[in-house]
Motif scaffolding. Structure first.
Motif, PDB file in Angstrom:
ATOM      1  N   ASP A  47       1.098  -1.376  -0.146  1.00 25.47           N
ATOM      2  CA  ASP A  47       0.211  -0.183  -0.088  1.00 25.47           C
ATOM      3  C   ASP A  47       0.822   1.416  -0.159  1.00 25.47           C
ATOM      4  OD1 ASP A  47      -3.056  -1.171  -0.204  1.00 25.47           O
ATOM      5  OD2 ASP A  47      -1.940  -1.897   2.064  1.00 25.47           O
ATOM      6  N   ILE A  48       0.455   2.162  -1.045  1.00 22.46           N
ATOM      7  CA  ILE A  48       1.268   3.689  -0.617  1.00 22.46           C
ATOM      8  C   ILE A  48      -0.007   4.504  -0.658  1.00 22.46           C
ATOM      9  CG2 ILE A  48       2.452   4.884  -1.961  1.00 22.46           C
ATOM     10  CD1 ILE A  48       3.083   3.258  -4.688  1.00 22.46           C
ATOM     11  N   LYS A  64       7.400   9.270   3.405  1.00 22.77           N
ATOM     12  CA  LYS A  64       8.481   9.795   1.898  1.00 22.77           C
ATOM     13  C   LYS A  64       9.715  10.353   1.664  1.00 22.77           C
ATOM     14  CE  LYS A  64       6.885  13.797   4.364  1.00 22.77           C
ATOM     15  NZ  LYS A  64       6.548  15.187   3.826  1.00 22.77           N
ATOM     16  N   ASP A  65      10.100  10.458   2.483  1.00 24.39           N
ATOM     17  CA  ASP A  65      11.425  10.907   2.317  1.00 24.39           C
ATOM     18  C   ASP A  65      12.931   9.407   1.964  1.00 24.39           C
ATOM     19  OD1 ASP A  65      10.984  13.088   3.237  1.00 24.39           O
ATOM     20  OD2 ASP A  65      11.541  13.520   5.530  1.00 24.39           O
ATOM     21  N   ASP A  66      12.331   8.416   2.112  1.00 21.12           N
ATOM     22  CA  ASP A  66      12.709   7.258   1.851  1.00 21.12           C
ATOM     23  C   ASP A  66      13.164   6.985   0.644  1.00 21.12           C
ATOM     24  OD1 ASP A  66      14.473   5.620   2.158  1.00 21.12           O
ATOM     25  OD2 ASP A  66      13.199   3.802   3.018  1.00 21.12           O
ATOM     26  N   HIS A  99       3.417   9.595  -8.631  1.00 23.82           N
ATOM     27  CA  HIS A  99       3.592   8.904  -9.923  1.00 23.82           C
ATOM     28  C   HIS A  99       5.378   8.535  -9.477  1.00 23.82           C
ATOM     29  CE1 HIS A  99      -0.422   9.929 -11.857  1.00 23.82           C
ATOM     30  NE2 HIS A  99      -0.072   9.279 -12.133  1.00 23.82           N
ATOM     31  N   GLU A 100       5.843   9.628  -8.954  1.00 22.28           N
ATOM     32  CA  GLU A 100       7.380   9.385  -7.907  1.00 22.28           C
ATOM     33  C   GLU A 100       6.907   8.245  -7.581  1.00 22.28           C
ATOM     34  OE1 GLU A 100      10.855  12.129  -7.303  1.00 22.28           O
ATOM     35  OE2 GLU A 100       8.867  13.373  -7.250  1.00 22.28           O
ATOM     36  N   ARG A 101       6.453   8.361  -6.629  1.00 19.47           N
ATOM     37  CA  ARG A 101       5.778   7.426  -5.315  1.00 19.47           C
ATOM     38  C   ARG A 101       5.863   6.111  -5.786  1.00 19.47           C
ATOM     39  NH1 ARG A 101      10.018   7.018  -1.015  1.00 19.47           N
ATOM     40  NH2 ARG A 101       8.858   5.606   0.393  1.00 19.47           N
ATOM     41  N   VAL A 102       5.135   5.919  -6.804  1.00 19.91           N
ATOM     42  CA  VAL A 102       5.016   4.672  -7.319  1.00 19.91           C
ATOM     43  C   VAL A 102       6.232   4.145  -7.810  1.00 19.91           C
ATOM     44  CG1 VAL A 102       3.124   2.993  -9.208  1.00 19.91           C
ATOM     45  CG2 VAL A 102       2.018   5.166  -7.501  1.00 19.91           C
ATOM     46  N   MET A 103       6.526   4.792  -8.504  1.00 20.16           N
ATOM     47  CA  MET A 103       8.061   4.245 -10.317  1.00 20.16           C
ATOM     48  C   MET A 103       9.177   4.025  -8.924  1.00 20.16           C
ATOM     49  SD  MET A 103       7.746   4.084 -12.784  1.00 20.16           S
ATOM     50  CE  MET A 103       9.300   3.811 -13.254  1.00 20.16           C
ATOM     51  N   ASP A 104       9.167   4.623  -7.254  1.00 21.38           N
ATOM     52  CA  ASP A 104       9.738   4.747  -6.236  1.00 21.38           C
ATOM     53  C   ASP A 104       9.532   3.055  -5.712  1.00 21.38           C
ATOM     54  OD1 ASP A 104      11.336   6.932  -6.318  1.00 21.38           O
ATOM     55  OD2 ASP A 104      10.022   7.236  -5.048  1.00 21.38           O
ATOM     56  N   VAL A 105       8.336   2.422  -5.661  1.00 22.98           N
ATOM     57  CA  VAL A 105       7.953   1.404  -5.512  1.00 22.98           C
ATOM     58  C   VAL A 105       8.602   0.004  -6.062  1.00 22.98           C
ATOM     59  CG1 VAL A 105       6.036  -0.129  -4.669  1.00 22.98           C
ATOM     60  CG2 VAL A 105       6.449   1.633  -3.628  1.00 22.98           C
ATOM     61  N   ASN A 107      10.634   0.552  -8.569  1.00 24.71           N
ATOM     62  CA  ASN A 107      12.328   0.696  -8.792  1.00 24.71           C
ATOM     63  C   ASN A 107      13.144  -0.730  -7.564  1.00 24.71           C
ATOM     64  OD1 ASN A 107      12.385   2.291 -11.122  1.00 24.71           O
ATOM     65  ND2 ASN A 107      12.777   3.933  -9.503  1.00 24.71           N
ATOM     66  N   ALA A 108      12.102  -0.419  -6.443  1.00 24.44           N
ATOM     67  CA  ALA A 108      12.142  -1.139  -4.827  1.00 24.44           C
ATOM     68  C   ALA A 108      12.179  -2.949  -5.805  1.00 24.44           C
ATOM     69  CB  ALA A 108      11.335  -1.268  -4.008  1.00 24.44           C
ATOM     70  N   ALA A 109      11.023  -3.321  -6.227  1.00 22.92           N
ATOM     71  CA  ALA A 109      10.571  -4.470  -6.841  1.00 22.92           C
ATOM     72  C   ALA A 109      11.276  -5.130  -7.789  1.00 22.92           C
ATOM     73  CB  ALA A 109       9.102  -4.804  -7.519  1.00 22.92           C
ATOM     74  N   ALA A 110      11.441  -4.183  -8.769  1.00 24.05           N
ATOM     75  CA  ALA A 110      13.018  -4.655 -10.343  1.00 24.05           C
ATOM     76  C   ALA A 110      14.142  -5.210  -9.320  1.00 24.05           C
ATOM     77  CB  ALA A 110      12.627  -3.399 -10.858  1.00 24.05           C
ATOM     78  N   ALA A 111      14.796  -4.440  -8.515  1.00 26.49           N
ATOM     79  CA  ALA A 111      16.165  -4.737  -8.078  1.00 26.49           C
ATOM     80  C   ALA A 111      15.602  -5.783  -6.973  1.00 26.49           C
ATOM     81  CB  ALA A 111      16.453  -3.328  -6.915  1.00 26.49           C
ATOM     82  N   ALA A 112      14.985  -5.943  -6.590  1.00 29.60           N
ATOM     83  CA  ALA A 112      15.153  -7.428  -5.646  1.00 29.60           C
ATOM     84  C   ALA A 112      14.607  -8.874  -6.728  1.00 29.60           C
ATOM     85  CB  ALA A 112      13.227  -7.205  -5.193  1.00 29.60           C
ATOM     86  N   LYS A 113      14.199  -8.388  -7.923  1.00 26.71           N
ATOM     87  CA  LYS A 113      13.937  -9.210  -8.801  1.00 26.71           C
ATOM     88  C   LYS A 113      12.186 -10.323  -9.003  1.00 26.71           C
ATOM     89  CE  LYS A 113      18.152 -10.557 -10.730  1.00 26.71           C
ATOM     90  NZ  LYS A 113      18.966  -8.776 -10.502  1.00 26.71           N
TER      91      LYS A 113
END
Length: 121
Positions: A47-48, A64-66, A99-105, A107-113
């Motif tokens: 959830d975001i 939001k700062d992380d 949208h930026e925060r959704v992209m952060d999530v 990117n985290a998912a992509a980094a964890a494969k």
């Protein structure tokens, strides 16, 4: 007598030509025990919030700062190492999430494969 021998000889010759070849049929019968692939998947719901806070199962994984979301990456990696990549990740952003925060999530998912990811409203 010759007729009887002739009939017997015909009988044996005819029966020698007919050979029944038995073949084995392979069958896979269902068993009572489920295979490991039959284990139901447990979705991971991310959830975001409006304020940019990221939670998984009501546990905070970033504010939001992380921007890097290192805790979320570590959670995904641990989950994949422990249970495999069969569990889908469902991202549920609130309507006012940037949208930026959704992209952060993502990117985290992509980094964890993470291999299975979808969105929910």
């Amino acid at each position: 007598m010759v007729d009887v021998v002739f009939v017997l000889m015909l009988f044996f010759m005819a029966s020698a030509g007919v050979q029944i070849v038995e073949k084995e049929l392979s069958m896979n019968l269902p068993s009572g025990a489920g295979r490991p692939s039959d284990v139901p998947t447990t979705p991971i719901v991310v959830d975001i919030g409006d304020n940019g806070n990221v939670t998984v199962n009501d546990q905070a994984f970033g504010n939001k700062d992380d921007k890097g979301l290192n805790q979320l990456k570590a959670f995904f990696k641990k989950n994949i190492a422990q249970f495999g990549d069969k569990d889908p990740v469902i991202v549920r952003p609130s309507p006012d999430t940037t949208h930026e925060r959704v992209m952060d999530v993502l990117n985290a998912a992509a980094a964890a494969k993470v291999s299975k990811l979808t969105f929910s409203g």
